[in-house]
Design an enzyme around this catalytic site. Structure first.
Site, PDB file in Angstrom:
ATOM      1  N   ASN A  16      41.446  -2.089  -1.547  1.00 53.91           N
ATOM      2  CA  ASN A  16      42.248  -1.907  -0.343  1.00 53.91           C
ATOM      3  C   ASN A  16      42.509  -0.454   0.021  1.00 53.91           C
ATOM      4  O   ASN A  16      43.299  -0.169   0.927  1.00 53.91           O
ATOM      5  CB  ASN A  16      43.565  -2.676  -0.484  1.00 53.91           C
ATOM      6  CG  ASN A  16      43.342  -4.164  -0.474  1.00 53.91           C
ATOM      7  OD1 ASN A  16      42.361  -4.641   0.084  1.00 53.91           O
ATOM      8  ND2 ASN A  16      44.234  -4.911  -1.094  1.00 53.91           N
TER       9      ASN A  16
ATOM     10  N   HIS B 142      52.636  -0.867  -0.912  1.00 56.57           N
ATOM     11  CA  HIS B 142      51.527  -1.536  -0.242  1.00 56.57           C
ATOM     12  C   HIS B 142      51.652  -3.045  -0.399  1.00 56.57           C
ATOM     13  O   HIS B 142      51.465  -3.803   0.555  1.00 56.57           O
ATOM     14  CB  HIS B 142      50.206  -1.039  -0.844  1.00 56.57           C
ATOM     15  CG  HIS B 142      48.981  -1.630  -0.247  1.00 56.57           C
ATOM     16  ND1 HIS B 142      48.612  -2.957  -0.421  1.00 56.57           N
ATOM     17  CD2 HIS B 142      48.012  -1.080   0.537  1.00 56.57           C
ATOM     18  CE1 HIS B 142      47.491  -3.194   0.221  1.00 56.57           C
ATOM     19  NE2 HIS B 142      47.094  -2.079   0.811  1.00 56.57           N
ATOM     20  N   GLY B 143      51.948  -3.505  -1.606  1.00 54.38           N
ATOM     21  CA  GLY B 143      52.095  -4.922  -1.869  1.00 54.38           C
ATOM     22  C   GLY B 143      50.853  -5.595  -2.421  1.00 54.38           C
ATOM     23  O   GLY B 143      50.929  -6.690  -2.970  1.00 54.38           O
ATOM     24  N   ASP B 144      49.708  -4.935  -2.293  1.00 55.95           N
ATOM     25  CA  ASP B 144      48.452  -5.425  -2.891  1.00 55.95           C
ATOM     26  C   ASP B 144      47.551  -4.210  -3.056  1.00 55.95           C
ATOM     27  O   ASP B 144      46.500  -4.099  -2.413  1.00 55.95           O
ATOM     28  CB  ASP B 144      47.792  -6.481  -2.011  1.00 55.95           C
ATOM     29  CG  ASP B 144      46.557  -7.099  -2.675  1.00 55.95           C
ATOM     30  OD1 ASP B 144      46.270  -6.753  -3.835  1.00 55.95           O
ATOM     31  OD2 ASP B 144      45.876  -7.914  -2.029  1.00 55.95           O
ATOM     32  N   ALA B 145      47.981  -3.303  -3.929  1.00 57.65           N
ATOM     33  CA  ALA B 145      47.326  -1.997  -4.036  1.00 57.65           C
ATOM     34  C   ALA B 145      46.095  -2.026  -4.924  1.00 57.65           C
ATOM     35  O   ALA B 145      45.750  -1.027  -5.552  1.00 57.65           O
ATOM     36  CB  ALA B 145      48.324  -0.964  -4.556  1.00 57.65           C
TER      37      ALA B 145
END
Length: 241
Positions: free
Chosen positions: A172, A165-168
């Site tokens: 989010n 995801h990269g920003d889990a």
């Protein structure tokens, strides 16, 4: 990110993009970005031109990920000399940090873990054109003027390569009223990386949103056993970059 608690002045560009729809501010980012929900089923993400608010990069990732999983559908992107914006279609569901789920953190945390596993299983590594590996993250940090210590420039061996995801962070993941994960949002950093890069951030963020005691529950709901070495490494990398 935080939920605005005080009145927000709506930027002119946001009013123009809303085209008469009612607006409710829902998020404020650390670099001055704002997200609004419209009363006609859209979200408008607006912010200054900044490396951490690359609307074009997020739109590209959303459009790619939408082929495999449920993410916001991109409606339009735009910008002016100082700011950019991204308009997407709303998805039925509540953020895992909605007051409803803050009152039931055990359910929310399990759903976040299951949802992250479902996301990793759904997105094909071989087809993903985006990178979120350590080398790329170090390069991106350098472009923003951030020096990554030498000790963090070499990651532990990859356990399992997935599309992260990269920003889990907990906000989010969207949940339905039964407490099941239904979608993910804010995929501006999505890319190939070790699954622990996401798990480290997701589990760490339970402390920020729900308090102590939920980190292991998230990882177990994902279907893994906590890997202390990788968790420590990727949390430190996140905090530095």
């Amino acid at each position: 990110m935080s939920i605005p608690r005080e009145p927000i002045a709506v930027p002119r560009a946001v009013r123009d993009v809303a085209r008469g729809a009612g607006l409710v501010p829902v998020w404020r980012s650390e670099v001055g970005g704002l997200t609004f929900r419209t009363d006609d089923g859209r979200y408008i993400k607006w912010g200054p031109r900044h490396p951490e608010l690359d609307m074009g990069a997020e739109a590209a990732r959303l459009s790619w990920a939408a082929r495999y999983t449920t993410v916001p559908r991109v409606i339009e992107i735009g910008g002016d000399r100082t700011h950019t914006w991204l308009v997407s279609a709303a998805i039925a569901g509540r953020s895992a940090v909605d007051p409803h789920w803050l009152a039931d953190p055990a359910t929310a945390v399990r759903a976040i873990g299951r949802g992250l596993r479902a996301l990793h299983d759904a997105l094909p590594v071989s087809d993903c054109p985006f990178d979120w590996g350590v080398e790329q993250r170090v390069q991106d940090a350098a472009a923003r003027g951030i020096h990554v210590p030498d000790a963090l420039r070499v990651a532990p061996p990859v356990d399992q390569l997935v599309v992260c995801h990269g920003d889990a962070c907990c906000p989010n993941t969207l949940l339905n009223d039964d407490g099941a994960p239904v979608a993910h949002v804010d995929l501006g950093s999505l890319g190939r990386a070790d699954r622990w890069a996401d798990l480290a951030v997701a589990s760490m963020s339970t402390e920020w949103n729900y308090g102590p005691g939920f980190q292991n529950a998230l990882i177990e709901a994902y279907g893994a056993t906590p890997d202390r070495r990788r968790l420590a490494y990727y949390r430190e990398l996140w905090n530095v970059t």
